[in-house]
Design a protein around this motif. Sequence first.
Motif: not given
Length: 339
Positions: A227-240
Amino acid sequence: MKVAIPSFLFFFFPLISFAQEVNDEKTDHYLEEDKKKISVVGGLSYLHNSFGLLYEHKVFRLRPNDAFYTEFFLRYRWVDVSFSFAPKLTHINNDDPEKGKSKYFNFGFTFFLAPKIRQYVYFSQVKGLYFQDTKEFMRLLYGNDYNEEGYLQFPDAKYRSFKGETTYLWVGNKKDYRSFNNMTYQPLKDVFVVSTGLFYQYNILSDIGKTVYLGETFSDSDNSPSKDFRIALRSGGGIQKKIKNNWYAIVEVYPELYYAKLVGENFHEFNVGIFSNARIGYDNGKWFFGGGAQLSWVNSSNENFYSTTQWLFRAGIGFRFNSPTFVNRNFDKIDNILK
């Protein structure tokens, strides 16, 4: 010339404001009409994935054999559901006998807790894995002269993953961002979004006691799950970007800081990665289709137990139809309670 530039800007800014108001009016009208419609999408996805297995301070890769599976999206108002599996009737998988058979099942949904807070919940399971680095593993056990061809198979192995992500939109809101989730919302205008998300994941690898190698079956009574757990902090952007004749394109990029730990073991690591998504499609309001790719990369090197490179390619087609009156009436009551 110095006077002309400010004058031009004072003339131009009101036009921008007016254009935005017009777009907002169109968006509000669309969302009001959209409350009475159900969106359905069916498609095909290709997944290239691998899982790390730590042994003698070295990482070996476990992989599922199946790559193709069908995928479906269903949305009505704020209920946005996705599920996928690999049905036998479609015969879309070409299992390699040397690698065994694998089965996929995924289920998830997305909703907005507030105009700027999106919540994503997802469960996935793959059954049937094989050891991609079998020869290297055998040479570690029996020496460098080992040259047998074949793969260690774990036919009963299950890799279950519980995922979630809570995202805050710094630029944009749910009206702008809904069409980024999947193809169930029609892209209405050019959009730029910036967000920060906390991604969290809990994984269980179990039932690896049965092994098949070169036609022989072996069993191991010591079959405790990992068993394992994972955490990630994501910052960014998107264009449509809207393209003429109902075509559109979407691109998202989110660098991330990553932490993962084996449950019950003194093993953890910090890492860096990136999550990106791109899609191009056609949507005229009634029916739509599109295709895209998704990349999830975490510092891929053998020194990192949690390194991964996951590619996902998908293509789908869908349509929208009017929902039954009694469904609209009941959801109107729910919406009034949630306000």
